[in-house]
Design a protein around this motif. Structure first.
Motif, PDB file in Angstrom:
ATOM      1  N   TRP B  71       0.827  -1.203   0.000  1.00 18.86           N
ATOM      2  CA  TRP B  71       0.000   0.000   0.000  1.00 18.86           C
ATOM      3  C   TRP B  71       0.868   1.264   0.000  1.00 18.86           C
ATOM      4  N   GLU B  98      -8.764  -3.834   1.284  1.00 20.09           N
ATOM      5  CA  GLU B  98      -8.005  -4.341   0.130  1.00 20.09           C
ATOM      6  C   GLU B  98      -7.224  -5.557   0.607  1.00 20.09           C
ATOM      7  N   TYR B 100      -3.679  -6.882   0.801  1.00 19.66           N
ATOM      8  CA  TYR B 100      -2.327  -6.359   0.699  1.00 19.66           C
ATOM      9  C   TYR B 100      -1.298  -7.442   0.973  1.00 19.66           C
ATOM     10  N   GLU B 136     -15.137  -2.584  -0.449  1.00 15.66           N
ATOM     11  CA  GLU B 136     -14.265  -2.672  -1.630  1.00 15.66           C
ATOM     12  C   GLU B 136     -13.630  -4.051  -1.783  1.00 15.66           C
ATOM     13  N   SER B 137     -13.395  -4.739  -0.668  1.00 13.47           N
ATOM     14  CA  SER B 137     -12.710  -6.035  -0.750  1.00 13.47           C
ATOM     15  C   SER B 137     -13.669  -7.209  -0.580  1.00 13.47           C
ATOM     16  N   THR B 382      -1.473  -3.298 -11.099  1.00 14.59           N
ATOM     17  CA  THR B 382      -1.634  -3.830  -9.741  1.00 14.59           C
ATOM     18  C   THR B 382      -2.626  -4.979  -9.662  1.00 14.59           C
ATOM     19  N   TRP B 383      -2.403  -5.820  -8.643  1.00 11.19           N
ATOM     20  CA  TRP B 383      -3.352  -6.903  -8.359  1.00 11.19           C
ATOM     21  C   TRP B 383      -4.717  -6.355  -8.028  1.00 11.19           C
ATOM     22  N   ALA B 384      -4.757  -5.207  -7.378  1.00  9.37           N
ATOM     23  CA  ALA B 384      -6.053  -4.594  -7.067  1.00  9.37           C
ATOM     24  C   ALA B 384      -6.845  -4.409  -8.352  1.00  9.37           C
ATOM     25  N   ASN B 385      -6.194  -3.896  -9.401  1.00  9.45           N
ATOM     26  CA  ASN B 385      -6.889  -3.701 -10.675  1.00  9.45           C
ATOM     27  C   ASN B 385      -7.280  -5.024 -11.317  1.00  9.45           C
ATOM     28  N   ARG B 387      -7.959  -7.832  -9.874  1.00  9.79           N
ATOM     29  CA  ARG B 387      -9.119  -8.376  -9.177  1.00  9.79           C
ATOM     30  C   ARG B 387     -10.393  -7.665  -9.636  1.00  9.79           C
TER      31      ARG B 387
END
Lengths: 399, 399
Positions: B71, B98, B100, B136-137, B382-385, B387
């Motif tokens: 993060w 998120e 992390y 969000e997660s 990023t992995w966030a994107n 996902r």
């Protein structure tokens, strides 16, 4: 890839390699993952021709790095020595071919070896893995032979009132035939979970090698989670803990053995192509799993032709549970003989702390003139022994 | 368990607990595993009500402990502070919900958090995992919903001349019906392997949640290893390296895309209950896998109704490979339109270093009046994107 010139002076292959490098680097950075401290490329562990192993770690800042490996006696460890560039090194005496694990303690903190991508989990602790090839470890080496499928499967345990996970190994070729297969139910030890046989014991690679070598029949191997109050290994616990989850434990009662009979076997026999009879049903376990194996097998005459009890016996320390197990032996051994069975295998290490309990188990079997195979190995309550027992037990099955 | 008195003064439940404790301890020691340094029980990470996260580590000997988390901006890290008992602590600002990852650097050595049993591997490096629950997660939280089976499957790749591994996710219920299912082929990024989508991206939990919530159709998800010269993730490489094994790489050519068509899809359609037509076939990938996705999809008109290109486009840096990809677009987009297709999804982060290449891809699609869905998110590579893209793409499939 051929090297081609573009724009007269640029070597494309070199450019391409650089781009790939940049790509991976940028990936790391852009993935919000700050780069690790810049360290030289280090090889660790490195096995010499005479099986001495050198461990290396880089740190200018550390003032104490200690190696602890499972080939060492309890309480023993070995310091690494720092040179003036910040490289820490130590070399062992020659080690016997075996699958070991080890970790570093860096200024008081347990750490995996950052240069070794192979690691092992035991409960909630991680170690680095070290495989020394040789005759003794050949049976569980990862080899270029056909591999079975290893599936993580969730099932409803009505008796435990839990939605739970287990591993199911189907042997190479399972998907290519319509054959039915025999099944070995394999139970882990205290503090472990459904991962344990596949990782620390390398059960699926043992089976791959035995089957590829024609030494064991192709079989399904079901590796359950024996903690009656747990859904799965901690690695897959829900992120937000709810009532259906708990720590390990709950393995030292009849609850899980009952659920094998009520939930696990019916699930497996419904969902896989299984030879669903006692001639094709085996159960084995190590330590806590060997206790559960005894409870399951002895309380269900006519269910298993093959029983493997690895490193536990009739332990007086278990009090009431042992009383009930002893009673089951007294009441059911004759019934099992009558229904017929093929192999009852008992294995223990000479130095194992459960040794006396195993001798009590033998005495009980002898009292009832119940035939069994007894295997006494050197060493104690170790993965080395459990790999040996599985490697010897599996070839006896379904023949 | 009821507490019963034995021998008048002994509380059995207490004795039992002690025995279990002794059992686990002795197991650890007897398994030739010297005990770790004795440390107090530590909770780390701990998430407060306002999503601040406290990290803790115990070491009297360490003189520097640094936290690095994904993060943080690149190059940033956060020191832990030691108190007089040897407990190191630091607390973050509130973090967005998120998934992390983080690690400690202890006197210059990268280390996972010894108190956190959940870890993640990216290539050959390990980090500790941190999940912050919240809206969000929520889509990729591990929840108490029906879980699909995740199987590690080995297959022969005739075109790559390798015996290789992939993951196959079959949705909950697959084993209980005789239905045929659509298939999503999901490709990982550079530096990764067949584990990556299941671990760092939580793809199987995303699918579990989408399917359980009725948002996505039940589907099979096949997660391959896109390094054309690699048999499997490093964790399962043969112990004794032979010719059939190599490092990662080999993903930036047409070789792997070709093997998807020649080896992977035929294997899956033979061994699983699959709706084997373009209406029920999807392919998607991230970064390197998005390049492979484009190559596979665009070179095979009439094969996929659904294509997902996550975080890569037409990158000029790839030279000859890009030339060939561009040619394929020019030659085949009209054929794909003619054969019919449903969704061509392109996703990229505003700050991604591949952003310009993605805009070139859009331009190319526009040139051919080829309809597509464009999703631009904040952040980078990023992995966030990834996902997010999977969570949005999967519900569009097979409807």
């Amino acid at each position: 890839m051929k090297s081609i010139k573009i724009k007269s002076t640029i070597n494309f292959q070199k450019l391409f390699s650089m781009w790939i490098l940049a790509f991976v680097l940028v990936l790391s950075i852009q993935a919000q993952r700050p780069a690790a401290p810049r360290v030289p490329r280090i090889v660790s562990p490195e096995i010499s021709a005479d099986n001495k192993v050198t461990f290396r770690l880089f740190s200018k800042e550390a003032t104490s790095v200690i190696l602890t490996g499972d080939w060492m006696a309890a309480g023993v460890s070995q310091p690494l020595v720092k040179n003036d560039t910040g490289l820490w090194t130590t070399t062992t005496a020659p080690l016997k071919p075996e699958f070991y694990n080890y970790y570093f303690t860096v200024n008081g903190v347990r750490a995996i070896d950052p240069s070794n991508p192979k690691i092992l989990r035991d409960g909630s602790r991680y170690s680095s893995a070290l495989f020394i090839p040789g005759t003794e470890s050949d049976g569980y080496a990862i080899k270029d032979v056909p591999h079975g499928t290893v599936a993580k499967v969730w099932y409803n345990s009505t008796s435990l009132k839990l939605y739970r996970r287990m591993y199911v190994y189907t042997p190479a070729g399972y998907e290519d035939t319509s054959n039915k297969y025999p099944v070995l139910y394999l139970l882990h030890g205290g503090g472990g979970d459904e991962d344990q046989w596949t990782t620390l014991a390398r059960a699926t690679y043992i089976m791959d090698n035995l089957i590829a070598g024609g030494k064991a029949k192709p079989m399904i191997v079901v590796m359950t989670n024996g903690n009656a109050n747990q859904t799965s290994a901690v690695t897959d616990w829900p992120d937000v803990t709810d009532k259906n989850i708990s720590g390990s434990g709950g393995g030292m009662t009849e609850e899980f053995p009952n659920s094998i009979v009520k939930d696990v076997i019916p699930y497996v026999e419904k969902h896989y192509r299984v030879l669903a009879n006692k001639e094709n049903r085996a159960i084995a376990g190590l330590s806590m799993g060997a206790l559960q194996t005894q409870i399951t097998s002895v309380n269900n005459p006519g269910m298993f032709d093959y029983t493997g009890v690895f490193s536990i016996g009739i332990q007086t320390e278990f009090g009431d549970l042992t009383t009930r197990l002893t009673k089951a032996y007294d009441e059911n051994l004759d019934k099992i003989k009558k229904s017929g069975y093929k192999v009852f295998f008992v294995g223990v290490g000479k130095d194992d702390f459960v040794y006396e309990g195993v001798q009590l188990l033998r005495k009980k079997l002898d009292e009832h003139s119940f035939k069994y195979i007894y295997r006494e190995t050197s060493g104690g309550h170790t993965w080395a022994n459990w790999r040996i027992y599985l490697s010897e037990f599996a070839p006896m099955l379904f023949k």
